[in-house]
Design a protein around this motif. Structure first.
Motif, PDB file in Angstrom:
ATOM      1  N   ARG A   6     -11.163 -29.377  -0.670  1.00  0.00           N
ATOM      2  CA  ARG A   6     -11.481 -29.127  -2.065  1.00  0.00           C
ATOM      3  C   ARG A   6     -10.853 -27.722  -2.388  1.00  0.00           C
ATOM      4  NH1 ARG A   6     -16.144 -32.107  -0.856  1.00  0.00           N
ATOM      5  NH2 ARG A   6     -17.211 -30.464   0.140  1.00  0.00           N
ATOM      6  N   TYR A   7     -10.917 -26.804  -1.466  1.00  0.00           N
ATOM      7  CA  TYR A   7     -10.364 -25.438  -1.933  1.00  0.00           C
ATOM      8  C   TYR A   7      -8.809 -25.896  -2.320  1.00  0.00           C
ATOM      9  CZ  TYR A   7     -14.090 -22.596  -0.471  1.00  0.00           C
ATOM     10  OH  TYR A   7     -15.294 -21.974  -0.290  1.00  0.00           O
ATOM     11  N   VAL A   8      -8.168 -26.545  -1.441  1.00  0.00           N
ATOM     12  CA  VAL A   8      -6.721 -26.815  -1.771  1.00  0.00           C
ATOM     13  C   VAL A   8      -6.491 -27.694  -2.884  1.00  0.00           C
ATOM     14  CG1 VAL A   8      -4.506 -28.078  -0.882  1.00  0.00           C
ATOM     15  CG2 VAL A   8      -5.921 -26.736   0.657  1.00  0.00           C
ATOM     16  N   ASP A   9      -7.325 -28.787  -3.107  1.00  0.00           N
ATOM     17  CA  ASP A   9      -6.771 -29.779  -4.155  1.00  0.00           C
ATOM     18  C   ASP A   9      -7.651 -29.083  -5.775  1.00  0.00           C
ATOM     19  OD1 ASP A   9      -5.986 -31.458  -2.522  1.00  0.00           O
ATOM     20  OD2 ASP A   9      -7.787 -32.507  -2.322  1.00  0.00           O
ATOM     21  N   ASP A  10      -8.693 -28.369  -5.717  1.00  0.00           N
ATOM     22  CA  ASP A  10      -9.211 -27.869  -6.958  1.00  0.00           C
ATOM     23  C   ASP A  10      -8.910 -26.389  -7.246  1.00  0.00           C
ATOM     24  OD1 ASP A  10     -10.623 -30.373  -6.825  1.00  0.00           O
ATOM     25  OD2 ASP A  10     -12.566 -29.332  -6.098  1.00  0.00           O
ATOM     26  N   ASN A  11      -8.880 -25.490  -6.401  1.00  0.00           N
ATOM     27  CA  ASN A  11      -8.466 -24.074  -6.739  1.00  0.00           C
ATOM     28  C   ASN A  11      -6.901 -23.986  -6.582  1.00  0.00           C
ATOM     29  OD1 ASN A  11     -11.271 -24.348  -5.208  1.00  0.00           O
ATOM     30  ND2 ASN A  11     -11.145 -22.082  -5.911  1.00  0.00           N
ATOM     31  N   LEU A  12      -6.223 -24.543  -5.658  1.00  0.00           N
ATOM     32  CA  LEU A  12      -4.731 -24.149  -5.728  1.00  0.00           C
ATOM     33  C   LEU A  12      -4.285 -25.265  -6.841  1.00  0.00           C
ATOM     34  CD1 LEU A  12      -4.648 -23.004  -1.978  1.00  0.00           C
ATOM     35  CD2 LEU A  12      -4.625 -21.828  -4.200  1.00  0.00           C
ATOM     36  N   ILE A  13      -4.089 -26.378  -6.192  1.00  0.00           N
ATOM     37  CA  ILE A  13      -3.310 -27.378  -6.872  1.00  0.00           C
ATOM     38  C   ILE A  13      -3.862 -27.715  -8.123  1.00  0.00           C
ATOM     39  CG2 ILE A  13      -2.308 -29.863  -6.922  1.00  0.00           C
ATOM     40  CD1 ILE A  13      -1.351 -27.889  -4.445  1.00  0.00           C
ATOM     41  N   GLY A  14      -5.134 -27.697  -8.539  1.00  0.00           N
ATOM     42  CA  GLY A  14      -5.825 -27.933  -9.693  1.00  0.00           C
ATOM     43  C   GLY A  14      -5.666 -26.808 -10.660  1.00  0.00           C
ATOM     44  N   SER A  15      -4.769 -25.746 -10.200  1.00  0.00           N
ATOM     45  CA  SER A  15      -4.930 -24.429 -11.296  1.00  0.00           C
ATOM     46  C   SER A  15      -3.445 -24.946 -12.263  1.00  0.00           C
ATOM     47  CB  SER A  15      -4.405 -23.374 -10.524  1.00  0.00           C
ATOM     48  OG  SER A  15      -3.384 -23.484  -9.783  1.00  0.00           O
ATOM     49  N   GLY A  16      -2.611 -25.853 -11.689  1.00  0.00           N
ATOM     50  CA  GLY A  16      -1.335 -26.303 -12.151  1.00  0.00           C
ATOM     51  C   GLY A  16      -0.207 -25.147 -12.056  1.00  0.00           C
ATOM     52  N   LYS A  17      -0.712 -23.956 -11.173  1.00  0.00           N
ATOM     53  CA  LYS A  17       0.269 -22.863 -11.111  1.00  0.00           C
ATOM     54  C   LYS A  17       0.723 -22.976  -9.499  1.00  0.00           C
ATOM     55  CE  LYS A  17       0.026 -21.435 -15.092  1.00  0.00           C
ATOM     56  NZ  LYS A  17       1.243 -21.500 -16.089  1.00  0.00           N
ATOM     57  N   VAL A  18       0.431 -23.931  -8.558  1.00  0.00           N
ATOM     58  CA  VAL A  18       0.754 -24.091  -7.382  1.00  0.00           C
ATOM     59  C   VAL A  18       1.007 -25.611  -7.091  1.00  0.00           C
ATOM     60  CG1 VAL A  18      -0.279 -24.124  -4.929  1.00  0.00           C
ATOM     61  CG2 VAL A  18      -0.826 -22.187  -6.432  1.00  0.00           C
ATOM     62  N   ASN A  19       2.011 -25.975  -6.520  1.00  0.00           N
ATOM     63  CA  ASN A  19       2.484 -27.214  -6.282  1.00  0.00           C
ATOM     64  C   ASN A  19       2.265 -27.970  -4.843  1.00  0.00           C
ATOM     65  OD1 ASN A  19       4.444 -25.943  -8.251  1.00  0.00           O
ATOM     66  ND2 ASN A  19       4.331 -27.939  -8.941  1.00  0.00           N
ATOM     67  N   TRP A  20       2.341 -27.177  -3.939  1.00  0.00           N
ATOM     68  CA  TRP A  20       1.789 -27.315  -2.562  1.00  0.00           C
ATOM     69  C   TRP A  20       1.250 -26.087  -2.003  1.00  0.00           C
ATOM     70  CZ3 TRP A  20       6.835 -27.255  -4.598  1.00  0.00           C
ATOM     71  CH2 TRP A  20       7.422 -28.348  -4.856  1.00  0.00           C
ATOM     72  N   ALA A  21       0.511 -26.577  -0.781  1.00  0.00           N
ATOM     73  CA  ALA A  21      -0.619 -25.612  -0.408  1.00  0.00           C
ATOM     74  C   ALA A  21      -1.349 -25.966   0.944  1.00  0.00           C
ATOM     75  CB  ALA A  21      -1.732 -25.162  -1.454  1.00  0.00           C
ATOM     76  N   ALA A  22      -1.647 -25.005   1.780  1.00  0.00           N
ATOM     77  CA  ALA A  22      -2.409 -25.423   3.002  1.00  0.00           C
ATOM     78  C   ALA A  22      -3.346 -23.874   3.108  1.00  0.00           C
ATOM     79  CB  ALA A  22      -1.408 -25.509   4.056  1.00  0.00           C
ATOM     80  N   ILE A  23      -4.458 -24.135   3.883  1.00  0.00           N
ATOM     81  CA  ILE A  23      -5.371 -23.255   4.565  1.00  0.00           C
ATOM     82  C   ILE A  23      -5.396 -23.558   6.101  1.00  0.00           C
ATOM     83  CG2 ILE A  23      -7.451 -22.402   4.639  1.00  0.00           C
ATOM     84  CD1 ILE A  23      -7.878 -23.462   1.924  1.00  0.00           C
ATOM     85  N   LEU A  24      -4.901 -22.536   6.541  1.00  0.00           N
ATOM     86  CA  LEU A  24      -5.104 -22.664   8.041  1.00  0.00           C
ATOM     87  C   LEU A  24      -5.845 -21.433   8.743  1.00  0.00           C
ATOM     88  CD1 LEU A  24      -1.886 -22.486   6.744  1.00  0.00           C
ATOM     89  CD2 LEU A  24      -1.281 -22.800   9.057  1.00  0.00           C
ATOM     90  N   LYS A  25      -5.995 -21.591   9.996  1.00  0.00           N
ATOM     91  CA  LYS A  25      -6.896 -20.679  10.782  1.00  0.00           C
ATOM     92  C   LYS A  25      -5.888 -19.476  11.191  1.00  0.00           C
ATOM     93  CE  LYS A  25     -10.341 -23.652  13.125  1.00  0.00           C
ATOM     94  NZ  LYS A  25     -10.775 -24.257  14.168  1.00  0.00           N
ATOM     95  N   LEU A  26      -6.023 -18.477  11.740  1.00  0.00           N
ATOM     96  CA  LEU A  26      -5.300 -17.446  11.806  1.00  0.00           C
ATOM     97  C   LEU A  26      -4.389 -17.828  13.200  1.00  0.00           C
ATOM     98  CD1 LEU A  26      -7.634 -13.922  11.650  1.00  0.00           C
ATOM     99  CD2 LEU A  26      -5.995 -15.241  10.181  1.00  0.00           C
ATOM    100  N   ASP A  27      -4.958 -18.645  14.029  1.00  0.00           N
ATOM    101  CA  ASP A  27      -4.086 -19.132  14.911  1.00  0.00           C
ATOM    102  C   ASP A  27      -2.683 -20.100  14.447  1.00  0.00           C
ATOM    103  OD1 ASP A  27      -5.359 -21.556  14.577  1.00  0.00           O
ATOM    104  OD2 ASP A  27      -6.364 -21.543  16.708  1.00  0.00           O
TER     105      ASP A  27
END
Length: 138
Positions: A6-27
């Protein structure tokens, strides 16, 4: 759908200012990614190592990173963010203009944007999500 997705889809992609995104653990383990955004195991490892080095007090600069098959070079950084521009190498995909990598306490956010979006439009979106994750203990 997971909270991370949801963070990826709503906060990032849904902003219209990000086209591709990922959230990773520090490893480098991927928790969520936008549709069709594939970071290879080598790219995940390189990203994790780069963040550990730059934000862990090591080197002050990362020359470049490979993300989803595209090569980016560093154009700037601050205490928690790397700002990247796409290189025009043989594998260059002209849709990928730049990327922002932000590290929180426990996560790495990777966000790429496409022209005509400018880096300055994407940075507040990505860093706002980073602030939200930090406030939630991540």
């Amino acid at each position: 759908m997971s909270e991370w997705q949801r963070y990826v889809d709503d906060n990032l992609i849904g902003s219209g200012k990000v086209n591709w995104a990922a959230i990773l653990k520090l490893d480098g383990e991927i928790l969520a990614a936008s549709e069709e955004y594939q970071l290879s195991a080598a790219e995940q490892s390189q990203l994790s190592e780069a963040c550990a080095t730059v934000f862990g007090g090591g080197e002050d600069h990362v020359g470049g990173l490979k993300l989803a098959g595209n090569t980016f070079f560093t154009v700037g950084r601050d205490k928690r963010s790397l700002f990247l521009k796409a290189t025009h190498d043989i594998n260059y995909d002209p849709r990928h203009a730049g990327a922002i990598v932000v590290q929180t306490k426990q996560r790495i956010i990777v966000a790429e944007y496409d022209a005509p979006t400018q880096m300055g439009e994407s940075i507040p979106v990505v860093e706002s999500l980073a602030d939200e994750l930090i406030n939630a203990g991540y």
